[in-house]
Design an enzyme around this catalytic site. Structure first.
Site, PDB file in Angstrom:
ATOM      1  N   LEU A  48     -26.877 -23.919 -30.209  1.00 56.49           N
ATOM      2  CA  LEU A  48     -27.704 -23.693 -31.392  1.00 56.49           C
ATOM      3  C   LEU A  48     -28.326 -25.008 -31.868  1.00 56.49           C
ATOM      4  O   LEU A  48     -27.622 -25.996 -32.034  1.00 56.49           O
ATOM      5  CB  LEU A  48     -26.818 -23.094 -32.497  1.00 56.49           C
ATOM      6  CG  LEU A  48     -27.505 -22.518 -33.731  1.00 56.49           C
ATOM      7  CD1 LEU A  48     -28.373 -21.325 -33.373  1.00 56.49           C
ATOM      8  CD2 LEU A  48     -26.467 -22.116 -34.778  1.00 56.49           C
ATOM      9  N   SER A 114     -21.318 -24.693 -26.762  1.00 59.97           N
ATOM     10  CA  SER A 114     -21.425 -24.033 -28.063  1.00 59.97           C
ATOM     11  C   SER A 114     -22.002 -22.615 -27.885  1.00 59.97           C
ATOM     12  O   SER A 114     -21.510 -21.875 -27.033  1.00 59.97           O
ATOM     13  CB  SER A 114     -22.272 -24.913 -28.988  1.00 59.97           C
ATOM     14  OG  SER A 114     -22.130 -24.530 -30.317  1.00 59.97           O
ATOM     15  N   GLN A 115     -23.017 -22.269 -28.644  1.00 63.20           N
ATOM     16  CA  GLN A 115     -23.598 -20.933 -28.494  1.00 63.20           C
ATOM     17  C   GLN A 115     -23.967 -20.636 -27.040  1.00 63.20           C
ATOM     18  O   GLN A 115     -23.905 -19.483 -26.586  1.00 63.20           O
ATOM     19  CB  GLN A 115     -24.842 -20.817 -29.389  1.00 63.20           C
ATOM     20  CG  GLN A 115     -25.590 -19.504 -29.263  1.00 63.20           C
ATOM     21  CD  GLN A 115     -26.808 -19.461 -30.169  1.00 63.20           C
ATOM     22  OE1 GLN A 115     -26.679 -19.191 -31.353  1.00 63.20           O
ATOM     23  NE2 GLN A 115     -27.994 -19.731 -29.621  1.00 63.20           N
ATOM     24  N   ASP A 231     -13.048 -30.055 -34.287  1.00 61.09           N
ATOM     25  CA  ASP A 231     -14.416 -29.646 -33.983  1.00 61.09           C
ATOM     26  C   ASP A 231     -15.287 -29.593 -35.245  1.00 61.09           C
ATOM     27  O   ASP A 231     -16.402 -30.100 -35.267  1.00 61.09           O
ATOM     28  CB  ASP A 231     -14.380 -28.273 -33.306  1.00 61.09           C
ATOM     29  CG  ASP A 231     -15.756 -27.790 -32.922  1.00 61.09           C
ATOM     30  OD1 ASP A 231     -16.161 -28.012 -31.774  1.00 61.09           O
ATOM     31  OD2 ASP A 231     -16.448 -27.204 -33.783  1.00 61.09           O
ATOM     32  N   HIS A 286     -17.847 -31.518 -33.321  1.00 62.83           N
ATOM     33  CA  HIS A 286     -18.606 -30.561 -32.512  1.00 62.83           C
ATOM     34  C   HIS A 286     -19.758 -31.188 -31.712  1.00 62.83           C
ATOM     35  O   HIS A 286     -19.909 -30.911 -30.532  1.00 62.83           O
ATOM     36  CB  HIS A 286     -19.140 -29.426 -33.385  1.00 62.83           C
ATOM     37  CG  HIS A 286     -19.693 -28.295 -32.581  1.00 62.83           C
ATOM     38  ND1 HIS A 286     -18.901 -27.511 -31.754  1.00 62.83           N
ATOM     39  CD2 HIS A 286     -20.959 -27.841 -32.420  1.00 62.83           C
ATOM     40  CE1 HIS A 286     -19.656 -26.616 -31.154  1.00 62.83           C
ATOM     41  NE2 HIS A 286     -20.911 -26.793 -31.531  1.00 62.83           N
TER      42      HIS A 286
END
Ligand SMILES: *[C@@H]1O[C@H](CO)[C@@H](O)[C@H](O)[C@H]1NC(C)=O
Ligand SMILES: *[C@@H]1O[C@H](CO)[C@@H](O)[C@H](O)[C@H]1NC(C)=O
Ligand SMILES: *[C@@H]1O[C@H](CO)[C@@H](O)[C@H](O)[C@H]1NC(C)=O
Ligand SMILES: *[C@@H]1O[C@H](CO)[C@@H](O)[C@H](O)[C@H]1NC(C)=O
Ligand SMILES: *[C@@H]1O[C@H](CO)[C@@H](O)[C@H](O)[C@H]1NC(C)=O
Ligand SMILES: *[C@@H]1O[C@H](CO)[C@@H](O)[C@H](O)[C@H]1NC(C)=O
Length: 305
Positions: A48, A114-115, A231, A286
């Site tokens: 994202l 991630s996404q 994260d 993250h």
């Protein structure tokens, strides 16, 4: 060229004597191994709000540890386009990735951040002839997301985690990627009924294609789930390893989740095969997962052969 050198070296080894005669065949064997073992191409899918340019460090780590690896960072759905519905992204990334797979008879590896890790699951579930060996899921909300993060404040300034379900679990909400995997533990029914993406991948509502998707997914050789307690974005962080909140917001680990126990899409099968690897690393925020060399050496390097 190198195999020719190997031949001449073994001939020299036959002629030589003493300690050297022990070493030459060994060296020859090493050169021979280097000549025939080419590293599989690596395909990277971003998350994202980021884009292909954010993976320079990761590309460098791979090039240094496995020289000559063909690394492709797919340049699609950058920045705000990454909010597009997950199935659109699956279709787009799939179209870009499929030719790379077809070009590589020996197979490829996925690193999905991630996404992007959820996008990759969609691809692996719906592509019957994929040839992905290692699927590295790099801090991805695989069991969904439920948390008040900066991303949420930025995206939905009028919502907090406790009321976002009003927006996410509507047809309009489902046109936003994050709502496709928004998993409100206090509104599981609405999630199951409304989520057009994660609820299907996890069979949280009946999915007529689940048997086929599981078969497709299980073509992978290794599933590597990377995440960690610092994260700061993936909430709970254990979602990166299929743990998630129960109705009291207590985290239930993967091994106690229905999706694992019922082997809905193959997690338990992978574990039984010895092909499910969990790699937890503390002190990584993250945005640093793909640029942290310790993470690369600890959790990724060995799966990219
Ligand atoms: C990989 O490393 C080599 C040797 O250091 C360097 O010449 C090359 O430019 C690097 N390639 C990439 C894509 O980073
Ligand atoms: C790397 O892979 C891409 C995609 O398959 C291909 O177009 C390109 O030619 C490859 N590069 C090398 C140096 O093999
Ligand atoms: C979910 O869908 C089922 C079946 O259509 C329906 O009976 C139930 O009321 C729905 N629940 C919610 C919370 O929308
Ligand atoms: C199941 O697969 C069929 C054929 O690929 C597709 O048309 C259908 O939309 C899929 N169903 C779901 C729920 O994704
Ligand atoms: C949540 O906590 C309440 C009270 O402590 C308890 O009765 C209930 O069983 C818990 N629910 C879950 C899903 O753990
Ligand atoms: C990289 O990971 C290591 C190991 O957890 C950690 O100690 C270090 O602070 C991390 N660095 C960054 C920039 O995230």
């Amino acid at each position: 060229m190198i195999s020719f050198a190997t031949d001449s070296m073994s001939r020299r080894a036959e002629r030589s004597s003493g300690a050297a005669s022990l070493l030459w065949p060994l060296l020859g064997a090493c050169l021979w191994a280097a000549a025939v073992v080419a590293y599989k191409p690596v395909i990277i899918v971003h998350g994202l709000f980021d884009s292909s340019g954010d993976f320079k460090n990761l590309q460098r780590f791979i090039n240094e540890s496995h020289p000559g690896t063909n690394v492709t960072v797919i340049d699609l759905f950058d920045r705000s386009s990454s909010l597009r519905p997950m199935w659109n992204q699956v279709d787009g990334f799939k179209a870009a990735i499929y030719p790379i797979m077809q070009n590589s008879a020996e197979g490829v590896h996925f690193i999905c951040y991630s996404q992007g890790g959820l996008v990759c699951r969609g691809i692996l579930s719906t592509l019957p002839d994929h040839n992905v060996h290692s699927f590295i899921s790099l801090s991805s909300p695989q069991a969904g997301q439920y948390g008040d993060t900066d991303y949420l404040k930025y995206l939905f300034p009028h919502f907090v985690k406790s009321n976002l379900y009003h927006l996410c679990y509507t047809a309009m909400g489902q046109r936003i990627s994050i709502c496709n995997y928004w998993n409100d533990p206090h509104h599981r029914d609405m999630y199951a009924n409304s989520s057009d993406y994660l609820a299907l991948l996890n069979s949280d509502r009946p999915n007529p294609n689940s048997t086929e998707w599981k078969k497709n997914f299980l073509r992978i050789n290794k599933l590597v789930l990377i995440g960690g307690p610092d994260d700061g974005v993936i909430t709970p962080w254990q979602s990166s390893q299929f743990g998630f909140f129960d109705a009291n917001e207590t985290v239930v680990e993967m091994q106690q989740q229905g999706v694992y126990l019922r082997d809905v899409f193959g997690l338990k099968t992978l574990a039984a095969r010895g092909d499910l690897i969990l790699c937890s690393v503390p002190d990584v925020q993250h945005v640093w997962w793909h640029s942290n060399e310790t993470v690369f050496h600890t959790c990724m390097e060995r799966w990219l052969v």
